[in-house]
Scaffold this motif. Structure first.
Motif, mmCIF file in Angstrom:
data_model
loop_
_atom_site.group_PDB
_atom_site.id
_atom_site.type_symbol
_atom_site.label_atom_id
_atom_site.label_comp_id
_atom_site.label_asym_id
_atom_site.label_seq_id
_atom_site.Cartn_x
_atom_site.Cartn_y
_atom_site.Cartn_z
ATOM 1 N N UNK A 55 6.519 0.558 -12.014
ATOM 2 C CA UNK A 55 7.056 -0.335 -13.038
ATOM 3 C C UNK A 55 8.515 -0.101 -13.401
ATOM 4 N N UNK A 56 9.061 1.052 -13.058
ATOM 5 C CA UNK A 56 10.447 1.368 -13.426
ATOM 6 C C UNK A 56 11.344 1.350 -12.197
ATOM 7 N N UNK A 57 12.650 1.396 -12.425
ATOM 8 C CA UNK A 57 13.593 1.442 -11.319
ATOM 9 C C UNK A 57 13.538 2.810 -10.655
ATOM 10 N N UNK A 58 13.243 2.824 -9.381
ATOM 11 C CA UNK A 58 13.154 4.068 -8.630
ATOM 12 C C UNK A 58 14.203 4.046 -7.514
ATOM 13 N N UNK A 59 15.442 4.269 -7.914
ATOM 14 C CA UNK A 59 16.548 4.326 -6.958
ATOM 15 C C UNK A 59 17.190 5.702 -7.058
ATOM 16 N N UNK A 60 17.163 6.446 -5.982
ATOM 17 C CA UNK A 60 17.732 7.788 -6.010
ATOM 18 C C UNK A 60 19.240 7.724 -5.836
ATOM 19 N N UNK A 61 19.912 8.786 -6.244
ATOM 20 C CA UNK A 61 21.369 8.818 -6.181
ATOM 21 C C UNK A 61 21.873 8.719 -4.743
ATOM 22 N N UNK A 62 21.093 9.219 -3.795
ATOM 23 C CA UNK A 62 21.484 9.141 -2.387
ATOM 24 C C UNK A 62 21.361 7.725 -1.847
ATOM 25 N N UNK A 63 20.542 6.915 -2.497
ATOM 26 C CA UNK A 63 20.301 5.558 -2.027
ATOM 27 C C UNK A 63 19.161 5.447 -1.035
ATOM 28 N N UNK A 64 18.620 6.591 -0.607
ATOM 29 C CA UNK A 64 17.525 6.550 0.374
ATOM 30 C C UNK A 64 16.230 6.052 -0.238
ATOM 31 N N UNK A 65 16.028 6.289 -1.527
ATOM 32 C CA UNK A 65 14.848 5.788 -2.229
ATOM 33 C C UNK A 65 15.263 4.558 -3.025
ATOM 34 N N UNK A 66 14.615 3.425 -2.718
ATOM 35 C CA UNK A 66 15.004 2.162 -3.349
ATOM 36 C C UNK A 66 13.770 1.308 -3.640
ATOM 37 N N UNK A 67 12.971 1.769 -4.603
ATOM 38 C CA UNK A 67 11.829 0.989 -5.108
ATOM 39 C C UNK A 67 10.829 0.597 -4.018
ATOM 40 N N UNK A 68 10.595 1.512 -3.097
ATOM 41 C CA UNK A 68 9.655 1.242 -2.016
ATOM 42 C C UNK A 68 8.238 0.995 -2.495
ATOM 43 N N UNK A 69 7.808 1.739 -3.506
ATOM 44 C CA UNK A 69 6.430 1.598 -3.997
ATOM 45 C C UNK A 69 6.177 0.193 -4.518
ATOM 46 N N UNK A 70 7.111 -0.325 -5.291
ATOM 47 C CA UNK A 70 6.950 -1.675 -5.840
ATOM 48 C C UNK A 70 6.948 -2.728 -4.730
ATOM 49 N N UNK A 71 7.777 -2.522 -3.722
ATOM 50 C CA UNK A 71 7.824 -3.464 -2.602
ATOM 51 C C UNK A 71 6.476 -3.524 -1.884
ATOM 52 N N UNK A 72 5.885 -2.372 -1.667
ATOM 53 C CA UNK A 72 4.576 -2.330 -1.007
ATOM 54 C C UNK A 72 3.503 -2.939 -1.904
ATOM 55 N N UNK A 73 3.510 -2.542 -3.161
ATOM 56 C CA UNK A 73 2.486 -2.990 -4.114
ATOM 57 C C UNK A 73 2.495 -4.507 -4.287
ATOM 58 N N UNK A 74 3.670 -5.111 -4.304
ATOM 59 C CA UNK A 74 3.800 -6.538 -4.592
ATOM 60 C C UNK A 74 3.862 -7.428 -3.353
ATOM 61 N N UNK A 75 3.840 -6.828 -2.173
ATOM 62 C CA UNK A 75 3.967 -7.644 -0.963
ATOM 63 C C UNK A 75 2.695 -8.471 -0.735
ATOM 64 N N UNK A 76 2.844 -9.742 -0.378
ATOM 65 C CA UNK A 76 1.676 -10.621 -0.243
ATOM 66 C C UNK A 76 0.795 -10.341 0.974
ATOM 67 N N UNK A 77 1.348 -9.693 1.987
ATOM 68 C CA UNK A 77 0.562 -9.415 3.195
ATOM 69 C C UNK A 77 -0.161 -8.076 3.038
ATOM 70 N N UNK A 78 -1.487 -8.085 3.171
ATOM 71 C CA UNK A 78 -2.276 -6.853 3.124
ATOM 72 C C UNK A 78 -2.758 -6.536 4.537
#
Length: 301
Positions: free
Chosen positions: A61-84
């Protein structure tokens, strides 16, 4: 009781002789080691589990962007993607593990179970196990005790640290903890629970620890998701009484032997594997420049 048990066989025999459920000797050990009563131990477990649940919620539910930029809200992208790819439940397991680990990578609050680098696996496993099967927090806490017992024996006979045994020691151990807890919580036998641990270890043997730029982000986060999936697949296999063939204690011995023979560059040094690729080196250089730029100017202090 200076140690919980030397190996899984002695834990199994103790439960058989005393007619105890798998979690009970671990609870006894905790009471003796911490000098606290059962209620206090249970309260601590509930608090730890609450932190795990909050980490999953925060990561989704929160912004998950790491300072390096390598982590960029991947969990939300997977959770909300329409293709299962398999099912909605599978997607939720993967995204929950990603979420909790992303919280760690973004300097949030997690439970290091057994390490911060593997801190998404048990939350991903246990929160979804609970929701899928309607389990109580108390039953999940019993599962946490089982997981803790598994970790203690792995630590004694191999390692839980990536710097000692590679990623097999971190995500591999966490997945083994999760699979054993799953089988226990679903009413499996002691043999089935330990079989799940053995199968999980067999799937994770030899995994190196090669964090890009020395940060516990890539490939650590996605490995947490994969390890959570392996925990569930191993539990499913074991609870159906499919034999791991190689006993769990021998699997742990193999993990220890592989960790000892693994080259240093593959043990959390960021000198080998993905960290040593052209892209990995480029990211490391960029991160180093960023770190230098944020250092305070001595002349202005």
């Amino acid at each position: 009781m200076a140690l919980l048990f030397e190996n899984f066989e002695s834990w199994r025999q103790y439960c058989k002789d005393k007619k105890l459920p798998l979690y009970k000797p671990v609870l006894e050990y905790e009471i003796e080691q911490k000098g606290r009563d059962e209620q206090t131990i249970q309260e601590g477990l509930l608090k730890a589990y609450q932190v795990m649940k909050e980490a999953v919620k925060t990561g989704l539910n929160s912004d998950m962007t790491s300072r390096s930029g390598m982590i960029d809200n991947g969990a939300k992208k997977v959770y909300n993607h329409p293709v299962t790819v398999l099912s909605r439940e599978f997607t939720e397991v993967i995204s929950s593990a990603l979420a909790a680990k992303e919280v760690n990578s973004c300097m949030g609050r997690v439970v290091a179970a057994p390490t911060a680098g593997a801190s998404g696996i048990l939350p991903g496993v246990l929160t979804n196990l609970q929701s899928l099967h309607g389990l109580s927090d108390e039953k999940i806490c019993e599962g946490l005790l089982v997981a803790a017992g598994i970790a203690l024996i792995i630590e004694r006979n191999a390692s839980l640290a990536g710097a000692v045994g590679g990623c097999q020691a971190e995500t591999g151990s966490a997945a083994a903890m999760g699979s054993g807890a799953i089988v226990y919580c679903l009413g499996g036998t002691v043999d089935q629970a330990f079989n799940a641990v053995a199968i999980t270890i067999q799937c994770m043997l030899g995994l190196v620890c090669d964090p890009v730029a020395g940060l516990v982000e890539v490939p650590c986060v996605v490995r947490n998701a994969s390890a959570a999936a392996i925990a569930f697949s191993s539990a499913q296999i074991a609870i159906a009484d499919v034999n791991a063939v190689i006993p769990v204690d021998e699997c742990i011995e193999a993990m220890g032997e592989i960790g000892q023979s693994m080259e240093t560059r593959y043990k959390e040094t960021a000198l080998g594997g993905l960290a040593a690729t052209l892209t990995g080196k480029g990211i490391a250089k960029k991160v180093l420049i960023q770190d230098i730029e944020i250092l305070p100017d001595e002349d202005t202090e």
